[in-house]
Design an enzyme around this catalytic site. Structure first.
Site, PDB file in Angstrom:
ATOM      1  N   GLU A  83       0.822  -1.220   0.000  1.00 42.68           N
ATOM      2  CA  GLU A  83       0.000   0.000   0.000  1.00 42.68           C
ATOM      3  C   GLU A  83       0.851   1.263   0.000  1.00 42.68           C
ATOM      4  O   GLU A  83       0.496   2.260  -0.628  1.00 42.68           O
ATOM      5  CB  GLU A  83      -0.955   0.006   1.195  1.00 42.68           C
ATOM      6  CG  GLU A  83      -2.207  -0.838   1.004  1.00 42.68           C
ATOM      7  CD  GLU A  83      -1.966  -2.332   1.145  1.00 42.68           C
ATOM      8  OE1 GLU A  83      -0.887  -2.709   1.646  1.00 42.68           O
ATOM      9  OE2 GLU A  83      -2.847  -3.112   0.741  1.00 42.68           O
TER      10      GLU A  83
ATOM     11  N   HIS B 103     -12.140  -4.448   7.460  1.00 38.97           N
ATOM     12  CA  HIS B 103     -12.774  -4.274   6.148  1.00 38.97           C
ATOM     13  C   HIS B 103     -13.976  -3.332   6.248  1.00 38.97           C
ATOM     14  O   HIS B 103     -14.725  -3.213   5.297  1.00 38.97           O
ATOM     15  CB  HIS B 103     -13.240  -5.619   5.589  1.00 38.97           C
ATOM     16  CG  HIS B 103     -12.122  -6.498   5.109  1.00 38.97           C
ATOM     17  ND1 HIS B 103     -11.200  -7.056   5.958  1.00 38.97           N
ATOM     18  CD2 HIS B 103     -11.786  -6.920   3.872  1.00 38.97           C
ATOM     19  CE1 HIS B 103     -10.351  -7.797   5.246  1.00 38.97           C
ATOM     20  NE2 HIS B 103     -10.687  -7.726   3.983  1.00 38.97           N
TER      21      HIS B 103
HETATM   22  C1  LIG Z   1      -2.523  -4.604   4.070  1.00 35.79           C
HETATM   23  C2  LIG Z   1      -3.501  -5.425   3.301  1.00 35.79           C
HETATM   24  N1  LIG Z   1      -3.677  -5.178   1.989  1.00 35.79           N
HETATM   25  C3  LIG Z   1      -4.561  -5.888   1.273  1.00 35.79           C
HETATM   26  C4  LIG Z   1      -5.299  -6.864   1.860  1.00 35.79           C
HETATM   27  C5  LIG Z   1      -6.289  -7.682   1.053  1.00 35.79           C
HETATM   28  N2  LIG Z   1      -5.764  -9.039   0.958  1.00 35.79           N
HETATM   29  C6  LIG Z   1      -6.158 -10.011   1.806  1.00 35.79           C
HETATM   30  S1  LIG Z   1      -5.285 -11.393   1.623  1.00 35.79           S
HETATM   31  C7  LIG Z   1      -4.378 -10.754   0.366  1.00 35.79           C
HETATM   32  C8  LIG Z   1      -3.316 -11.579  -0.274  1.00 35.79           C
HETATM   33  C9  LIG Z   1      -2.370 -12.152   0.728  1.00 35.79           C
HETATM   34  O1  LIG Z   1      -1.406 -12.890   0.069  1.00 35.79           O
HETATM   35  P1  LIG Z   1      -0.294 -13.685   0.834  1.00 35.79           P
HETATM   36  O2  LIG Z   1       0.356 -12.818   1.848  1.00 35.79           O
HETATM   37  O3  LIG Z   1       0.591 -14.288  -0.181  1.00 35.79           O
HETATM   38  O4  LIG Z   1      -1.089 -14.821   1.611  1.00 35.79           O
HETATM   39  P2  LIG Z   1      -2.036 -15.939   0.989  1.00 35.79           P
HETATM   40  O5  LIG Z   1      -3.429 -15.340   1.008  1.00 35.79           O
HETATM   41  O6  LIG Z   1      -1.566 -16.240  -0.373  1.00 35.79           O
HETATM   42  O7  LIG Z   1      -1.960 -17.098   1.897  1.00 35.79           O
HETATM   43  C10 LIG Z   1      -4.766  -9.437   0.096  1.00 35.79           C
HETATM   44  C11 LIG Z   1      -4.205  -8.593  -0.957  1.00 35.79           C
HETATM   45  C12 LIG Z   1      -5.101  -7.089   3.242  1.00 35.79           C
HETATM   46  N3  LIG Z   1      -5.806  -8.010   3.909  1.00 35.79           N
HETATM   47  N4  LIG Z   1      -4.207  -6.368   3.933  1.00 35.79           N
END
Ligand SMILES: Cc1ncc(C[n+]2csc(CCOP(=O)(O)OP(=O)(O)O)c2C)c(N)n1
Lengths: 386, 322
Positions: free
Chosen positions: B59, B128
């Site tokens: 972000e 959220h």
């Molecule tokens: C700071 C933040 N930005 C965006 C989101 C929305 N979001 C939730 S999970 C996710 C992806 C997370 O990916 P990763 O860290 O690789 O974990 P995975 O879900 O693949 O296990 C996003 C973009 C969030 N929860 N927190």
């Protein structure tokens, strides 16, 4: 100095300028059992008693079953958004198996089995996914609560590890994160700080190849997550995240080093086979062939092959395990359904140690309104128990 | 055409990208998958990967890079997936976006837009559901806009993208798809900084924005004897003082409705403005109906938090009868 002091266009020179490149770094992947189940590193097979090997299997089945059944509950409207760990069982279970109850786990969402192994009740885990704050107490388990804001828990874990060190505890802070989290500022500040302080923290990245729709190759220009450790002066370990024994080794090793004041960054290479969460449609961004390819590398199947080779599979009563796990789940659902009626006062509690007069007033006014205007309840959706 | 808010936003993005090839759209999951709410659907196919980009989960870099890109003459439209994930980038908004024009005496500016869904009521996970518009509205130099209808969503987003200054465009996700309304086709702009009078009236002024606009209209439907003037604020910053003050001078009574927590919420600023400029016209204290001074509860109890129509109705009735 005049305007002419620089060449018109800086071009290349003949000087041999040394640079350090990721190509110089050989990031090996630790593996014990191959994709086909054969043991590739016999010396690395952990020295565990047979019943511990069988325990590992049971936990993997439990993780898988929990994910399947939770996803079904969500579809029936009995759970909120749910994040499955399908495909990541070896990483989730192998890592938790290498911890002690005194260690603190900082989860981020997919690691149901790890938290249950750590002492969290299945009922509370279900209550959490029903959106009930009380469940975030994470009672009876050293679990910090889910980091829904991705990466936000990483510096916090560094702080807890610092406290553990100051208190001379024989325990570490174990941070679960995804590959996406390694792109956040919190990750870089948090692990750098841990490296500088030399605290007992292990940062465990499950590189499941995606962050929602973002494939790992686009998440970072680096080849691996593990190599990032070097920039922070700590060791990185890359491990086959679908090989439960390898993950166990990696985390057990990292834990020892962390206790000696050397935090470690681990990358477990795995794959998220389910949707990101129940509100996601992965067909929009990834090909079936890829999913099928990883299905063939299924961590549970692989471990079964290992058990078979070891002559331990006969000792596994598949039906009994499934039945037992399903029963546990049924009981947990029943217990979650029986969770006591809640009161609106709960909304106002815990904002501060003592509710402020303003909070008291807001609660009182709201109670009064709910009494006077019963139709308020028409706007308050009756949600699955709790 | 008839469209939902999310479709109207999508339409505005299509129009603006087509009319100015320096408009670029980026953020987490916006390209390949069309955004988690589908706001950016079809953009990648139409405008290609140079102008529609999926970004890493960063972000700070999304907002920071938007500032730099804008300073270089582009028109970035960055998406922050949920407003609860904007706080890490708050620093960029404070330190760079909001003051770059001031700092450089107009030499360098940041004509960028940050879009983000906000608000409760969609049964999502922690972080959220927040409504922090007052915090962002507190940054001099940053515009903060919140549409409540599909037509405004299109018109205001278009204005935001064309605005010579940084705009935080907060989208009420609870009503993203809850209804359809007429949206002008083709070029359509609504100036930022102008409130809309949704309904003229003499008894009381009711001010709301975003999803609360709809709860307010619902509440008023239960009060057929009250002739309310309803103001959709639309812009938190700049604030349309004139529309607010003129209305309150006419009605002598006012209720402000917002979803964010009460203390330090934007209603406070509106009431102060009314005190400054229309105190002598008031026949009743200005009431506010807001969220509580608590974090937004998780999904099981979030409905208790949201100011639902009966709460709004009570406040309006009491103010009118005062
Ligand atoms: C700071 C933040 N930005 C965006 C989101 C929305 N979001 C939730 S999970 C996710 C992806 C997370 O990916 P990763 O860290 O690789 O974990 P995975 O879900 O693949 O296990 C996003 C973009 C969030 N929860 N927190």
């Amino acid at each position: 100095m005049n305007e002419q002091s620089r060449p018109e266009s800086p071009g290349s020179t003949d000087a041999d300028v040394a640079a350090v490149s990721e190509r110089d770094v050989d990031v090996a992947t630790h593996r014990v059992v191959d994709a086909d189940g054969s043991v590739v590193a016999p010396d690395a097979v952990p020295d565990l008693a047979d019943d511990r090997f069988l325990d590992l299997y049971r936990w993997m089945v439990l993780q898988r079953t929990f994910d399947e059944r939770a996803t079904k509950l969500q579809r029936r409207g009995l759970l909120g958004t749910y994040a499955s760990g399908r495909g990541q069982e070896a990483s989730i279970i192998g890592s938790a198996f290498a911890l002690t109850d005194d260690d603190w786990i900082f989860p981020y969402g997919r690691e149901a089995g790890a938290l249950l192994m750590h002492g969290l009740s299945m009922r509370d885990l279900l209550l959490y996914w029903r959106g009930i704050e009380d469940a975030s107490r994470m009672e009876n388990a050293n679990v910090f609560g889910f980091a829904i804001s991705i990466g936000s828990h990483i510096p916090v874990a560094t702080g807890t590890a610092w406290g553990q060190q100051l208190d001379d505890e024989d325990a570490i802070s174990f941070v679960n994160l995804g590959d996406g989290a390694t792109s956040t500022g919190a990750f870089h500040e948090g692990i750098n700080f841990a490296g500088v302080l030399g605290v007992p923290a292990v940062f465990f990245t499950q590189n499941n190849q995606y962050a929602i729709s973002m494939p790992f190759e686009e998440q970072t220009a680096a080849d691996t997550v593990a190599q990032k450790a070097i920039a922070y002066g700590m060791d990185g370990i890359r491990v086959d995240g679908n090989d439960v024994l390898a993950v166990y080794n990696a985390v057990a090793t990292a834990r020892e080093r962390a206790l000696a004041g050397e935090p470690v960054l681990i990358e477990a290479v795995t794959y998220r086979r389910a949707a990101h969460t129940t509100s996601d449609d992965p067909t929009r961004y990834r090909a079936d062939e890829e999913v099928e390819e990883w299905e063939r590398r299924d961590p549970v199947e692989r471990y079964r092959s290992f058990l078979r080779e070891r002559g331990l599979l006969e000792a596994v009563d598949e039906e009994a395990i499934t039945e037992e796990v399903n029963e546990l789940f049924d009981e947990a659902v029943a217990a979650a359904d029986a969770y006591p009626e809640r009161d609106v006062a709960e909304l106002f509690r815990y904002v501060h140690a003592e509710p402020t007069p303003e909070l008291e007033r807001q609660l009182e006014e709201f109670r009064d309104l709910l009494e006077r205007r019963p139709e308020m309840h028409e706007f308050i959706e009756h949600r699955p128990k709790g | 055409m008839q469209a939902t808010i999310i479709e109207a936003i999508n339409d505005a993005l299509h129009e603006e990208m087509a009319s100015d090839d320096r408009t670029v759209v980026f953020g987490e999951d916006v390209a390949e998958s069309g955004g988690v709410f589908r706001a950016t659907e079809g953009l990648l196919e139409e405008f290609g990967g140079d102008r529609v980009l999926d970004t890493p989960l960063s972000e700070i870099a999304i907002v920071g890079a938007a500032i730099g890109l804008a300073a270089h003459g582009y028109r970035p439209v960055a998406e922050i997936q949920f407003s609860g994930f904007l706080p890490p980038a708050f620093d960029q908004l404070v330190t760079n976006a909001s003051r770059i024009r001031w700092r450089t005496r107009g030499e360098i500016t940041a004509p960028m837009t940050v879009r983000t869904p906000y608000g409760a009521g969609v049964r999502a996970l922690e972080h959220h559901s927040e409504s922090l518009e007052a915090a962002y509205g507190h940054l001099p130099g940053l515009k903060v806009a919140i549409p409540s209808t599909p037509a405004d969503a299109k018109g205001m987003l278009t204005s935001a993208i064309r605005d010579p200054d940084p705009v935080l465009f907060m989208e009420p996700k609870h009503v993203y798809r809850s209804f359809r309304d007429e949206v002008p086709e083709g070029e359509h702009t609504i100036p930022l900084g102008e409130a809309a009078v949704r309904q003229a009236g003499r008894d009381v002024t009711v001010i709301a924005w975003g999803a609360m606009m709809h709860n307010t209209l619902e509440a008023l439907a239960e009060l057929p004897d009250v002739d309310a003037e309803v103001i959709d604020l639309r812009s938190i910053s700049p604030l349309d003082r004139e529309t607010v003050v003129e209305s309150v001078k006419k009605t002598g009574r006012c209720v402000v409705v917002h979803e964010a927590a009460k203390t330090g919420g934007f209603a406070g600023e509106l009431i102060a403005t009314i005190n400054d400029e229309a105190l002598a016209y008031l026949e009743a204290p200005v009431r506010r109906v807001t969220g509580f001074d608590t974090p937004v509860p998780l999904l099981s109890m979030e409905d208790y938090y949201i100011p639902h129509p009966p709460r709004i109705e009570e406040a309006i009735a009491e103010t009118v009868e005062y």
